[in-house]
Structure formats: structure tokens, C-alpha cells
Design a protein around this motif. Structure first.
Motif, PDB file in Angstrom:
ATOM      1  N   ASN A 180       0.494  -0.918  -0.078  1.00  0.00           N
ATOM      2  CA  ASN A 180      -0.484  -0.310  -0.031  1.00  0.00           C
ATOM      3  C   ASN A 180       0.903   1.944  -0.306  1.00  0.00           C
ATOM      4  O   ASN A 180       0.645   2.237  -0.874  1.00  0.00           O
ATOM      5  N   ALA A 181       2.220   1.416   0.804  1.00  0.00           N
ATOM      6  CA  ALA A 181       2.892   2.151   0.906  1.00  0.00           C
ATOM      7  C   ALA A 181       4.086   2.694  -0.506  1.00  0.00           C
ATOM      8  O   ALA A 181       3.891   4.256  -0.933  1.00  0.00           O
ATOM      9  N   ILE A 182       3.618   1.462  -1.268  1.00  0.00           N
ATOM     10  CA  ILE A 182       4.531   1.429  -2.146  1.00  0.00           C
ATOM     11  C   ILE A 182       3.840   2.139  -3.111  1.00  0.00           C
ATOM     12  O   ILE A 182       4.074   3.143  -4.309  1.00  0.00           O
ATOM     13  N   ALA A 183       2.723   1.704  -3.297  1.00  0.00           N
ATOM     14  CA  ALA A 183       1.606   2.249  -4.501  1.00  0.00           C
ATOM     15  C   ALA A 183       0.881   3.567  -4.643  1.00  0.00           C
ATOM     16  O   ALA A 183       0.897   4.313  -5.555  1.00  0.00           O
ATOM     17  N   GLN A 184       0.373   3.793  -3.088  1.00  0.00           N
ATOM     18  CA  GLN A 184       0.832   5.327  -2.701  1.00  0.00           C
ATOM     19  C   GLN A 184       2.290   6.638  -3.071  1.00  0.00           C
ATOM     20  O   GLN A 184       1.769   7.858  -2.998  1.00  0.00           O
ATOM     21  N   GLY A 185       2.772   5.887  -4.044  1.00  0.00           N
ATOM     22  CA  GLY A 185       4.288   6.574  -4.028  1.00  0.00           C
ATOM     23  C   GLY A 185       5.462   6.968  -2.687  1.00  0.00           C
ATOM     24  O   GLY A 185       5.857   8.008  -2.689  1.00  0.00           O
ATOM     25  N   GLU A 186       5.219   6.764  -1.412  1.00  0.00           N
ATOM     26  CA  GLU A 186       5.936   6.736  -0.472  1.00  0.00           C
ATOM     27  C   GLU A 186       7.608   6.336  -1.061  1.00  0.00           C
ATOM     28  O   GLU A 186       7.938   5.183  -1.169  1.00  0.00           O
ATOM     29  N   THR A 187       8.420   7.746  -0.500  1.00  0.00           N
ATOM     30  CA  THR A 187       9.702   7.925  -0.925  1.00  0.00           C
ATOM     31  C   THR A 187      10.801   7.104   0.425  1.00  0.00           C
ATOM     32  O   THR A 187      11.953   6.851  -0.250  1.00  0.00           O
ATOM     33  N   SER A 188      10.407   7.954   1.121  1.00  0.00           N
ATOM     34  CA  SER A 188      10.683   7.937   2.242  1.00  0.00           C
ATOM     35  C   SER A 188      11.353   6.451   2.882  1.00  0.00           C
ATOM     36  O   SER A 188      11.195   5.531   2.654  1.00  0.00           O
ATOM     37  N   LYS A 189      11.895   6.451   4.092  1.00  0.00           N
ATOM     38  CA  LYS A 189      12.754   5.115   4.762  1.00  0.00           C
ATOM     39  C   LYS A 189      11.396   4.759   6.117  1.00  0.00           C
ATOM     40  O   LYS A 189      10.763   5.465   6.256  1.00  0.00           O
TER      41      LYS A 189
END
Ligand code: THU
Length: 131
Positions: free
Chosen positions: A62-71
């Protein structure tokens, strides 16, 4: 930034949405990133049992699909069926994949309904890495 207790509450909240008619074992997970953003996931089962998805991997996806780029900093995991709902081996490997230089913290609910925590490097020692 959410506290550990709040992260666990988010994991508990999403565990109520789990699709688990076969195991009847709901799991919820909530990941916290350096940005302060959080993402939730629950387990989703299938009549072909081996196709079932774990809550932890759904939260990370879900985080990846939402475009999260931080750690990735932390993950809270909750099941109403057991205290200290540790991640399975596959989910530990997923956490390791996204841990980079951070020893990701795993927040669980203990027997007294308090938060307790473990670190990925401790619960997945000698993990597989390509480099
Ligand atoms: N499950 C998770 O969601 N996370 C884990 O780390 C282990 C197990 C789910 C998969 C299945 O839907 C149910 O719990 C019982 O195994």
C-alpha cells in the motif's frame, strides 16, 4: 509522528477489515515512514489457501502504491487472536528488503495490552541479501 500505541491502534482498526473466512485469524498492520506517513494493511485470504496475503505485506505494498519514498521506520502488527503477533518468515524477509540502513522496529501488543518492540535484525539474523 504517531506514537507506538497509536500505531498499534491503527493496526487493530484495520484488522477488523481482514478477509479471513478460512483461518478466522484476522491480522492488521500499520507501517510508519520517516515522512510521518502511515499505511495500513490486513490479511486477504483465498479458497486456494496458498494465495493468501499477509497484513504486513499488504501494508508495505500500500505504501509503495501510494508513492512513499522515505524510509520505513516501524511496523505495528495486531491480531485479536493472539498477543505478540510476530510477522511470519516471509514478512520478515519483506521487512528486511525495505529496511535499508534502518533497523526497522516491530511494535506488538504484549500480554498486558502494552506495546513491546523487537528489531528486524534480531528476529531475522543472517538474512538473505543479493549484495
Ligand atoms: N498472517 C498474516 O497476515 N501475517 C503474518 O505474519 C502471519 C499470518 C495471516 C495469513 C492468514 O490469513 C492468517 O494470518 C492465518 O495464517
Amino acid at each position: 509522528m504517531l506514537s507506538d500505541k497509536e500505531l498499534l491502534e491503527k493496526a487493530q482498526e484495520v484488522s477488523k477489515k481482514a478477509y479471513c473466512p478460512y483461518s478466522k485469524f484476522p491480522v492488521g498492520a500499520c507501517v510508519l515512514y520517516e515522512s510521518g506517513n502511515i499505511y495500513q494493511g490486513c490479511n486477504v485470504e483465498n479458497s486456494s489457501y496458498g494465495l493468501s496475503l499477509c497484513a504486513e505485506r499488504n501494508a508495505i505494498s500500500n505504501a509503495i502504491a501510494q508513492g512513499e519514498t522515505s524510509k520505513l521506520l516501524k511496523i505495528a502488527i495486531y491480531s485479536p487472536k493472539t498477543k505478540k503477533c510476530f510477522p511470519c518468515g516471509a514478512c520478515r524477509q519483506w521487512l528486511q528488503e525495505f529496511s535499508h540502513d534502518i533497523n526497522v522496529e516491530i511494535i506488538l501488543e504484549d500480554e498486558n495490552s502494552n506495546c513491546c518492540s523487537y528489531f528486524i535484525n534480531d528476529i531475522l539474523p543472517y538474512s538473505f541479501k543479493l549484495v
